[in-house]
Write a protein that holds these residues in place. Structure first.
Motif, PDB file in Angstrom:
ATOM      1  N   PHE A  83       0.861  -1.184   0.000  1.00 28.16           N
ATOM      2  CA  PHE A  83       0.000   0.000   0.000  1.00 28.16           C
ATOM      3  C   PHE A  83       0.895   1.232   0.000  1.00 28.16           C
ATOM      4  N   GLY A  84       0.375   2.345  -0.569  1.00 26.52           N
ATOM      5  CA  GLY A  84       1.223   3.518  -0.646  1.00 26.52           C
ATOM      6  C   GLY A  84       0.460   4.820  -0.775  1.00 26.52           C
ATOM      7  N   TYR A  85       1.216   5.901  -0.638  1.00 25.91           N
ATOM      8  CA  TYR A  85       0.695   7.263  -0.777  1.00 25.91           C
ATOM      9  C   TYR A  85       1.856   8.135  -1.229  1.00 25.91           C
ATOM     10  N   ASN A  86       1.675   8.886  -2.317  1.00 21.95           N
ATOM     11  CA  ASN A  86       2.723   9.742  -2.866  1.00 21.95           C
ATOM     12  C   ASN A  86       2.452  11.213  -2.562  1.00 21.95           C
ATOM     13  N   ARG A  87       3.465  11.888  -2.068  1.00 23.65           N
ATOM     14  CA  ARG A  87       3.386  13.327  -1.834  1.00 23.65           C
ATOM     15  C   ARG A  87       4.397  14.005  -2.757  1.00 23.65           C
ATOM     16  N   LEU A  88       3.898  14.872  -3.645  1.00 30.40           N
ATOM     17  CA  LEU A  88       4.741  15.505  -4.642  1.00 30.40           C
ATOM     18  C   LEU A  88       5.021  16.958  -4.292  1.00 30.40           C
ATOM     19  N   GLY A  89       6.226  17.402  -4.620  1.00 31.39           N
ATOM     20  CA  GLY A  89       6.568  18.787  -4.395  1.00 31.39           C
ATOM     21  C   GLY A  89       6.238  19.674  -5.574  1.00 31.39           C
ATOM     22  N   ASN A  90       5.907  19.064  -6.713  1.00 28.18           N
ATOM     23  CA  ASN A  90       5.625  19.847  -7.918  1.00 28.18           C
ATOM     24  C   ASN A  90       4.325  19.419  -8.587  1.00 28.18           C
ATOM     25  N   GLY A  91       3.358  18.951  -7.794  1.00 27.19           N
ATOM     26  CA  GLY A  91       2.078  18.526  -8.351  1.00 27.19           C
ATOM     27  C   GLY A  91       1.150  18.037  -7.260  1.00 27.19           C
ATOM     28  N   PRO A  92      -0.070  17.638  -7.622  1.00 26.71           N
ATOM     29  CA  PRO A  92      -1.024  17.156  -6.620  1.00 26.71           C
ATOM     30  C   PRO A  92      -0.592  15.826  -6.021  1.00 26.71           C
ATOM     31  N   ASN A  93      -0.885  15.652  -4.736  1.00 28.65           N
ATOM     32  CA  ASN A  93      -0.567  14.406  -4.050  1.00 28.65           C
ATOM     33  C   ASN A  93      -1.556  13.318  -4.439  1.00 28.65           C
ATOM     34  N   SER A  94      -1.306  12.106  -3.959  1.00 27.85           N
ATOM     35  CA  SER A  94      -2.267  11.025  -4.151  1.00 27.85           C
ATOM     36  C   SER A  94      -3.605  11.419  -3.545  1.00 27.85           C
ATOM     37  N   SER A  95      -4.681  10.917  -4.138  1.00 31.98           N
ATOM     38  CA  SER A  95      -6.014  11.204  -3.608  1.00 31.98           C
ATOM     39  C   SER A  95      -6.237  10.556  -2.253  1.00 31.98           C
ATOM     40  N   GLY A  96      -5.515   9.483  -1.972  1.00 32.86           N
ATOM     41  CA  GLY A  96      -5.627   8.769  -0.707  1.00 32.86           C
ATOM     42  C   GLY A  96      -4.696   7.574  -0.733  1.00 32.86           C
ATOM     43  N   ILE A  97      -4.702   6.816   0.337  1.00 30.31           N
ATOM     44  CA  ILE A  97      -3.887   5.597   0.392  1.00 30.31           C
ATOM     45  C   ILE A  97      -4.452   4.583  -0.590  1.00 30.31           C
ATOM     46  N   GLY A  98      -3.597   4.010  -1.403  1.00 29.36           N
ATOM     47  CA  GLY A  98      -4.039   3.057  -2.410  1.00 29.36           C
ATOM     48  C   GLY A  98      -3.241   1.778  -2.361  1.00 29.36           C
ATOM     49  N   ALA A  99      -3.766   0.748  -3.029  1.00 26.47           N
ATOM     50  CA  ALA A  99      -3.088  -0.545  -3.092  1.00 26.47           C
ATOM     51  C   ALA A  99      -2.110  -0.564  -4.255  1.00 26.47           C
ATOM     52  N   GLY A 100      -0.962  -1.147  -4.028  1.00 22.02           N
ATOM     53  CA  GLY A 100      -0.002  -1.370  -5.091  1.00 22.02           C
ATOM     54  C   GLY A 100      -0.174  -2.763  -5.681  1.00 22.02           C
ATOM     55  N   ASP A 101       0.829  -3.236  -6.370  1.00 23.77           N
ATOM     56  CA  ASP A 101       0.768  -4.567  -6.966  1.00 23.77           C
ATOM     57  C   ASP A 101       0.956  -5.631  -5.886  1.00 23.77           C
TER      58      ASP A 101
END
Length: 329
Positions: free
Chosen positions: A103-121
């Motif tokens: 599971f993951g969540y991405n926080r970007l310094g140059n764009g919108p962050n993830s909408s929420g915690i999501g499942a990976g592969d």
């Protein structure tokens, strides 16, 4: 290789710290009770395992291993927070099976962050032990491991939230040879050594619109990831029965990933197909992962470490602090 050389002073400094720290910490450790032999017994050494290298052991039939990792992959302009949990089961003598959800969540310094915690592969795996180490023998524990990564995470049709991409979209088969042995140092303490090597093969996948592969809205095509090679040499020094110092040294090489198709939208959003071909080119990277382990018992321990990837050829450096709990029952 220029990018790698910039990090050699840091690498040498870290390795020097480890070399200096082991004797100092060993001197400050509680004295062992008198014994006939000066060598540490294997039952007097408890382990959680290093940060990266998989064990070559298999679980006894009917036993479980539960090991969740929490981490933050820090790279330029991005923080990728995630969890990766190993859930393994001893199916029969020499054979363990399991799953690894992410599971993951991405926080970007140059764009919108993830909408929420999501499942990976999601990864499923099986490991069969070929040999087992016996004290006094040169033969290490060896095992072959098969993993199949399923494309359960989002990777395309990301719209205005490319940070929601947590998967690769492809079925990936990884074959590995894992080894593990034990060495007794002049101090009498145990040094556990693992050397693992693996190769990954991915199937092609369809890609639509905005994706983790850098495509834009209106793209229609396919991706073919290149093969991936990964090697890991890991050592663990049994400082006391409960405390362990660990270090992984890794090398990875990934082949060219090719994205090919067409974009059905021009900049004015009118139907105007344009051929698109993107090649990542091959890449390689080196890394280390120093860590410290504390074990409450032979079946329960915690690991705290940091993986450092040095930006090599066509790759970006990153720093990943992590914590993991290892529990076997």
């Amino acid at each position: 290789m220029t990018g790698v050389r910039r990090y050699w002073p840091m690498l040498l400094s870290l390795l020097g710290w480890l070399v200096r720290s082991v004797p100092a910490l060993a001197q400050s450790a509680p004295a062992l009770p008198p014994a006939v032999s000066t060598e540490q017994s294997m039952s007097d050494a408890w382990w959680t395992g290093p940060m990266l290298a998989n064990s070559a052991e298999t679980l006894p039939p009917g036993h479980f291993l539960f090991e969740p990792y929490l981490y933050d992959i820090r790279s330029p302009h991005t923080d990728s927070f995630g969890s990766r949990t190993y859930m393994l089961y001893g199916l029969m003598n020499r054979l363990s099976i399991g799953i690894i959800p992410v599971f993951g969540y991405n926080r970007l310094g140059n764009g919108p962050n993830s909408s929420g915690i999501g499942a990976g592969d999601l990864t499923v795996q099986a490991q069969y032990r070929l040999t087992e180490f016996q004290q006094g023998s040169w033969l290490p524990t060896t095992a072959i491991q098969w993993q199949e990564t399923l494309p359960t995470g989002r990777y395309d049709e990301l719209g205005n939230h490319p940070a929601n991409g947590l998967g690769a979209g492809t079925y990936t088969t990884t074959l590995a040879l894992n080894t593990q042995t034990y060495l007794w140092l002049p101090t009498g303490r145990i040094l556990r050594v693992r050397f693992n090597v693996s190769e990954a093969f991915s199937q092609p996948a369809r890609v639509k619109d905005v994706s983790v592969y850098g495509t834009s809205q209106g793209f229609r095509g396919t991706v073919q990831p290149g093969k991936g090679l990964f090697a890991d040499l890991a050592i663990e020094y049994s400082l006391t029965e409960r405390w362990v110092l660990a270090l992984d040294a890794t090398y990875s090489h990934n082949g060219n990933t090719r994205v090919a198709g067409e974009n059905i939208l021009d900049p004015a959003s009118l139907s105007f197909p344009q051929q698109v071909r993107l090649d990542s080119g091959p890449s390689e990277a080196f890394g280390i992962a120093p860590a410290i382990e504390y074990n409450w018992s032979p079946t329960l321990g915690v690991l705290l470490g940091t993986r450092v990837i040095f930006g090599g050829h066509n790759s970006t450096g990153s720093v990943t602090p992590a914590i993991a709990i290892n529990y076997v029952y």
